[in-house]
Design an enzyme around this catalytic site. Structure first.
Site, mmCIF file in Angstrom:
data_model
loop_
_atom_site.group_PDB
_atom_site.id
_atom_site.type_symbol
_atom_site.label_atom_id
_atom_site.label_comp_id
_atom_site.label_asym_id
_atom_site.label_seq_id
_atom_site.Cartn_x
_atom_site.Cartn_y
_atom_site.Cartn_z
ATOM 1 N N ASP A 127 -82.293 -76.642 -39.086
ATOM 2 C CA ASP A 127 -81.868 -77.327 -37.865
ATOM 3 C C ASP A 127 -82.854 -76.932 -36.777
ATOM 4 O O ASP A 127 -83.639 -75.984 -36.938
ATOM 5 C CB ASP A 127 -80.448 -76.890 -37.480
ATOM 6 C CG ASP A 127 -79.979 -77.550 -36.182
ATOM 7 O OD1 ASP A 127 -80.232 -78.749 -35.996
ATOM 8 O OD2 ASP A 127 -79.381 -76.862 -35.328
ATOM 9 N N SER A 128 -82.771 -77.631 -35.659
ATOM 10 C CA SER A 128 -83.642 -77.284 -34.538
ATOM 11 C C SER A 128 -83.217 -75.968 -33.883
ATOM 12 O O SER A 128 -83.996 -75.395 -33.127
ATOM 13 C CB SER A 128 -83.612 -78.410 -33.512
ATOM 14 O OG SER A 128 -82.274 -78.657 -33.134
ATOM 15 N N CYS A 130 -79.691 -81.429 -38.932
ATOM 16 C CA CYS A 130 -80.069 -81.797 -37.572
ATOM 17 C C CYS A 130 -80.055 -83.316 -37.568
ATOM 18 O O CYS A 130 -80.773 -83.950 -38.351
ATOM 19 C CB CYS A 130 -81.468 -81.271 -37.254
ATOM 20 S SG CYS A 130 -82.119 -81.846 -35.671
ATOM 21 N N GLU A 182 -75.514 -74.108 -27.046
ATOM 22 C CA GLU A 182 -76.440 -72.982 -27.231
ATOM 23 C C GLU A 182 -76.019 -71.797 -26.339
ATOM 24 O O GLU A 182 -76.183 -70.643 -26.697
ATOM 25 C CB GLU A 182 -77.876 -73.391 -26.874
ATOM 26 C CG GLU A 182 -78.498 -74.432 -27.801
ATOM 27 C CD GLU A 182 -79.266 -73.829 -28.973
ATOM 28 O OE1 GLU A 182 -79.738 -72.698 -28.863
ATOM 29 O OE2 GLU A 182 -79.371 -74.517 -30.014
ATOM 30 N N CYS A 192 -74.439 -85.002 -33.770
ATOM 31 C CA CYS A 192 -75.389 -83.962 -33.395
ATOM 32 C C CYS A 192 -74.819 -82.655 -33.934
ATOM 33 O O CYS A 192 -73.618 -82.390 -33.768
ATOM 34 C CB CYS A 192 -75.514 -83.889 -31.878
ATOM 35 S SG CYS A 192 -76.457 -82.461 -31.300
ATOM 36 N N HIS A 229 -74.879 -79.772 -33.034
ATOM 37 C CA HIS A 229 -74.291 -78.838 -32.074
ATOM 38 C C HIS A 229 -72.871 -79.227 -31.634
ATOM 39 O O HIS A 229 -72.133 -78.386 -31.155
ATOM 40 C CB HIS A 229 -75.157 -78.755 -30.819
ATOM 41 C CG HIS A 229 -76.420 -77.980 -30.991
ATOM 42 N ND1 HIS A 229 -77.376 -78.294 -31.931
ATOM 43 C CD2 HIS A 229 -76.888 -76.889 -30.329
ATOM 44 C CE1 HIS A 229 -78.377 -77.437 -31.833
ATOM 45 N NE2 HIS A 229 -78.114 -76.575 -30.878
HETATM 46 N N1 DGL Z 1 -79.879 -80.348 -33.810
HETATM 47 C C1 DGL Z 1 -79.994 -81.481 -32.943
HETATM 48 C C2 DGL Z 1 -79.235 -82.653 -33.514
HETATM 49 O O1 DGL Z 1 -78.388 -82.483 -34.362
HETATM 50 C C3 DGL Z 1 -79.489 -81.197 -31.557
HETATM 51 C C4 DGL Z 1 -80.323 -80.223 -30.786
HETATM 52 C C5 DGL Z 1 -81.689 -80.748 -30.471
HETATM 53 O O2 DGL Z 1 -81.838 -81.661 -29.633
HETATM 54 O O3 DGL Z 1 -82.596 -80.259 -31.079
HETATM 55 O O4 DGL Z 1 -79.484 -83.761 -33.133
#
Ligand code: DGL
Length: 273
Positions: free
Chosen positions: A11-12, A74, A153, A185, A187
């Site tokens: 993930d990011s 992600c 976050e 998303c 998150h």
């Molecule tokens: N992990 C990203 C998503 O699921 C969200 C956070 C980001 O923008 O990197 O879209």
């Protein structure tokens, strides 16, 4: 690569830990390697080309651990980089969009489905495109909620500022009388309590990570790739920037302290592709 190889998840940032939690609860014997690109988060505000480049590096990093499958935990990366990832690597790559959309179609009774995600996911119409493959009569309402990412976050899960922002983002979807809302998303499941209270209890929240975890389970069963060990698998965490916050939030998400998190230099990632 064999059935004892780990499952790779990237993930990011920290959001993918919600997927780690789900996978380790439904597939407790699996070893997991998690990579969070915390140095380069967010992906959702970046161009498609950049997200594809980062996603290829993230996946290549997981492959240095000989993973048997890659979960793109992600939504932004899933919405733009899946074709590139599948073309580049031989291992199966499972994203968030297809499983989440399928589950939403199964759950919705009135055919009015809301989708929330990052700017990139919403602008790419990733979920709409997938949903409309099932039924062109569906009414889909998409809304980018970029502030949810820093709130998650930051760990502002139950904060009045988060509720205020959620009300502001979501009142339009409520007016459209959606009965199903895709948390598009990784998150957002962290903020599901606040999101549910904003849209009301009549709206079913769809966690794409949960849907994707079931796809992973079915795949491993079908391909005879389940890890046969009897005890619990181990989880190795890697991030590209290690803040004390990550450790704290990781522990909170997983419901147990995370002893060791290793840092991977972005310079090393870049060399992999
Ligand atoms: N992990 C990203 C998503 O699921 C969200 C956070 C980001 O923008 O990197 O879209």
């Amino acid at each position: 690569m064999s059935n004892v190889s780990p499952v790779g998840i990237f993930d990011s940032g920290i959001g993918g830990l919600t997927v780690v939690k789900k996978i380790s609860s439904i597939l407790p014997s699996e070893n997991i390697v998690y990579f969070g690109d915390t140095a380069r988060v967010p992906y959702g505000t970046k161009s498609n080309d950049t997200v594809i480049e980062y996603a290829l590096q993230d996946a290549a990093y997981l492959l240095t651990h000989h993973v048997k499958l890659i979960i793109v935990a992600c939504n932004t990366a899933s919405s733009v980089a899946l074709p590139a990832l599948r073309e580049r690597f031989d291992v199966p790559v499972i994203g968030m969009i297809e499983p989440g959309a399928k589950l939403a179609v199964e759950k919705s009774k009135n055919g009015k489905i809301g989708v929330i995600g990052t700017n990139a996911t919403v602008n790419n119409k990733a979920y709409s495109t997938e949903l409309l493959k099932y039924d062109t009569r569906l009414e889909i309402f998409e809304k980018a909620c970029p502030l949810f990412v820093p709130l998650a976050e930051e760990g502002w899960i139950d904060h009045k500022a988060t509720k205020l922002i959620a009300d502001e983002y979501l009142h339009g979807l409520k007016e459209h009388e959606i009965d199903t809302l895709i948390l598009g998303c990784t998150h957002y499941p962290i903020l599901s309590g606040v999101i549910q209270s904003s849209v009301g209890n009549n709206v079913e929240l769809i966690d794409s990570g949960v849907a994707a975890s079931l796809v992973v389970k079915n795949y491993l069963e079908k391909e005879n790739l389940l890890n046969p060990q009897t005890g619990n698998g181990k989880i190795d965490f890697y991030v590209s920037d290690l803040s004390s916050k990550f450790k704290e939030i990781a522990g909170r998400f997983l419901g147990k302290p995370v002893d060791e998190i290793k840092k991977v230099d972005v310079d090393e990632l870049v060399k992999l592709i």
